[in-house]
Design an enzyme around this catalytic site. Structure first.
Site, PDB file in Angstrom:
ATOM      1  N   ASN A 182       3.818 -15.047   8.878  1.00  0.00           N
ATOM      2  CA  ASN A 182       3.286 -14.548   7.186  1.00  0.00           C
ATOM      3  C   ASN A 182       2.209 -15.745   7.681  1.00  0.00           C
ATOM      4  O   ASN A 182       2.071 -16.616   6.216  1.00  0.00           O
ATOM      5  CB  ASN A 182       4.040 -14.847   6.182  1.00  0.00           C
ATOM      6  CG  ASN A 182       3.633 -14.566   5.402  1.00  0.00           C
ATOM      7  OD1 ASN A 182       2.018 -13.824   5.054  1.00  0.00           O
ATOM      8  ND2 ASN A 182       3.906 -14.544   3.662  1.00  0.00           N
ATOM      9  N   LYS A 221      -0.398 -15.490   5.673  1.00  0.00           N
ATOM     10  CA  LYS A 221      -1.288 -15.701   3.671  1.00  0.00           C
ATOM     11  C   LYS A 221      -2.656 -15.464   4.493  1.00  0.00           C
ATOM     12  O   LYS A 221      -3.256 -14.723   5.739  1.00  0.00           O
ATOM     13  CB  LYS A 221      -0.767 -16.800   3.562  1.00  0.00           C
ATOM     14  CG  LYS A 221       0.957 -16.845   3.901  1.00  0.00           C
ATOM     15  CD  LYS A 221       1.236 -17.548   2.460  1.00  0.00           C
ATOM     16  CE  LYS A 221       2.980 -16.995   2.464  1.00  0.00           C
ATOM     17  NZ  LYS A 221       3.612 -18.848   1.681  1.00  0.00           N
ATOM     18  N   HIS A 234       6.202  -9.042  -1.854  1.00  0.00           N
ATOM     19  CA  HIS A 234       5.678 -11.410  -1.268  1.00  0.00           C
ATOM     20  C   HIS A 234       5.601 -11.598  -3.266  1.00  0.00           C
ATOM     21  O   HIS A 234       5.409 -10.959  -3.557  1.00  0.00           O
ATOM     22  CB  HIS A 234       4.984 -11.495  -0.376  1.00  0.00           C
ATOM     23  CG  HIS A 234       5.361 -13.348   0.066  1.00  0.00           C
ATOM     24  ND1 HIS A 234       4.480 -14.208  -0.994  1.00  0.00           N
ATOM     25  CD2 HIS A 234       5.687 -14.050   1.157  1.00  0.00           C
ATOM     26  CE1 HIS A 234       5.074 -15.097  -0.755  1.00  0.00           C
ATOM     27  NE2 HIS A 234       5.963 -15.308   1.028  1.00  0.00           N
ATOM     28  N   GLU A 239       4.410 -14.073  -3.527  1.00  0.00           N
ATOM     29  CA  GLU A 239       2.898 -14.272  -4.411  1.00  0.00           C
ATOM     30  C   GLU A 239       1.547 -13.017  -4.562  1.00  0.00           C
ATOM     31  O   GLU A 239       1.635 -12.926  -5.490  1.00  0.00           O
ATOM     32  CB  GLU A 239       2.400 -14.935  -3.031  1.00  0.00           C
ATOM     33  CG  GLU A 239       2.091 -16.455  -2.570  1.00  0.00           C
ATOM     34  CD  GLU A 239       2.332 -16.789  -1.983  1.00  0.00           C
ATOM     35  OE1 GLU A 239       2.099 -16.209  -0.518  1.00  0.00           O
ATOM     36  OE2 GLU A 239       3.053 -17.446  -0.358  1.00  0.00           O
ATOM     37  N   GLU A 286      13.983 -14.659   0.105  1.00  0.00           N
ATOM     38  CA  GLU A 286      13.155 -16.028  -0.429  1.00  0.00           C
ATOM     39  C   GLU A 286      12.502 -16.768  -1.729  1.00  0.00           C
ATOM     40  O   GLU A 286      11.678 -15.831  -2.450  1.00  0.00           O
ATOM     41  CB  GLU A 286      11.411 -15.485   0.124  1.00  0.00           C
ATOM     42  CG  GLU A 286      11.259 -14.477   1.391  1.00  0.00           C
ATOM     43  CD  GLU A 286       9.648 -15.185   2.087  1.00  0.00           C
ATOM     44  OE1 GLU A 286       9.265 -15.955   3.398  1.00  0.00           O
ATOM     45  OE2 GLU A 286       8.349 -14.333   1.729  1.00  0.00           O
ATOM     46  N   GLY A 325       7.066 -23.258   0.656  1.00  0.00           N
ATOM     47  CA  GLY A 325       5.620 -24.103   0.598  1.00  0.00           C
ATOM     48  C   GLY A 325       6.271 -25.241  -0.171  1.00  0.00           C
ATOM     49  O   GLY A 325       4.711 -26.259   0.227  1.00  0.00           O
ATOM     50  N   SER A 375       9.561 -22.693   3.673  1.00  0.00           N
ATOM     51  CA  SER A 375      10.267 -24.028   4.445  1.00  0.00           C
ATOM     52  C   SER A 375      11.050 -23.168   5.378  1.00  0.00           C
ATOM     53  O   SER A 375      11.008 -25.061   6.123  1.00  0.00           O
ATOM     54  CB  SER A 375      10.097 -25.020   3.652  1.00  0.00           C
ATOM     55  OG  SER A 375       8.996 -25.093   2.697  1.00  0.00           O
TER      56      SER A 375
END
Ligand code: 13P
Length: 253
Positions: A9, A11, A98, A100, A170, A176, A216
């Site tokens: 991904n 991003k 996701h 985000e 996730e 991250g 991660s």
């Protein structure tokens, strides 16, 4: 069939040219890798889908995904990109939900249920993301949170449609941050998700659904994570932007 899937991904990173360069490098590095039973996925920004899909061409086992899709089919929705357009660019998958998107763009389970429908309607495999924030983990409500994300976002699908879905777990606190869920923590949630699927759709569909871990993941921890019985691969952010790291994870399968 339950595939091992390593999905990047990207991003909001890479221009189309950078994306093509990255994919070219990865494909070169894996050209002698046996990808039987495995799917490699590049989750690119919308503007790179076409160019990246052209670079991938018909390479067996390698696919392109968008990172989002519109919940509308088309028309006066400025700035949106429909499932149909994404599919026409050559993508075969779409990342949906996701964290985000959930956090910064206020996407609810109900919106994501519509997006799952749109993806399936345009022959895109949804990679449906779920996962708890740190507070949910600390107060032990993470299973309830994940359960509603899955039930409300996916369980309206028919068994036939659900059989095309990939799930990505996730944990938001691991994205991250350099902090990874331990293989045991991740395995416990993956088994919980597979069990939810089993109660709704039965043992065969549950056995066949690929459930990816994201947060991660790196070449150094991928083997241990993917070695767990219910972890079928990874959805990878940072480490998917460097060919050597992404290939390091592919080689951990
Ligand atoms: P990182 O691998 O950078 O933690 O990101 C994970 C992720 O969000 C993939 O969708």
């Amino acid at each position: 069939m339950r595939y091992k899937i390593i999905a990047g991904n990207w991003k909001m990173n890479t221009t189309p040219k950078e994306g093509v360069d990255l994919v070219t490098e990865v494909l070169e590095l894996i050209k002698s890798t046996d990808l039987t039973g495995t799917k490699i996925v590049f989750g690119t920004p919308f503007v790179s889908l076409l160019a990246v899909a052209e670079s991938v061409g018909n390479t067996p086992g390698v696919y392109v995904a968008s990172q989002n899709i519109s919940s509308y089919d088309g028309g006066a929705y400025t700035g949106e990109t429909s499932a149909n357009m994404i599919s026409a660019c050559g993508a075969k998958m779409a990342i949906i939900g996701h964290s985000e998107r959930r956090e910064y763009f206020h996407e609810t389970n109900a919106i994501l249920a519509t997006k799952a429908d749109k993806a399936i309607g345009s022959d895109l495999t949804p990679i449906y993301c779920c996962g708890e924030v740190l507070a949910d983990r600390k107060n032990d409500s993470y299973q309830t949170v994940i359960q509603s994300q899955i039930e409300e976002g996916l369980f309206h699908l028919s068994a036939e449609d659900f059989a095309n879905v990939v799930i990505a777990y996730e944990p938001v606190w691991a994205i991250g941050t350099g902090e990874t869920a331990s293989p045991e923590q991740a395995q416990a949630v993956h088994a919980f998700i597979r069990n939810l699927v089993k109660s709704k759709y039965g043992a065969e569909i549950a056995e066949n659904v690929s459930i990816l871990y994201g947060g991660s993941m790196k070449p150094t921890n991928a083997k241990e994570l993917i070695g767990m019985p219910d972890i079928d691969g990874g959805l990878i952010g940072g480490a998917s932007l460097k060919a050597a790291d992404f290939v390091g994870i592919i080689n951990a399968i």
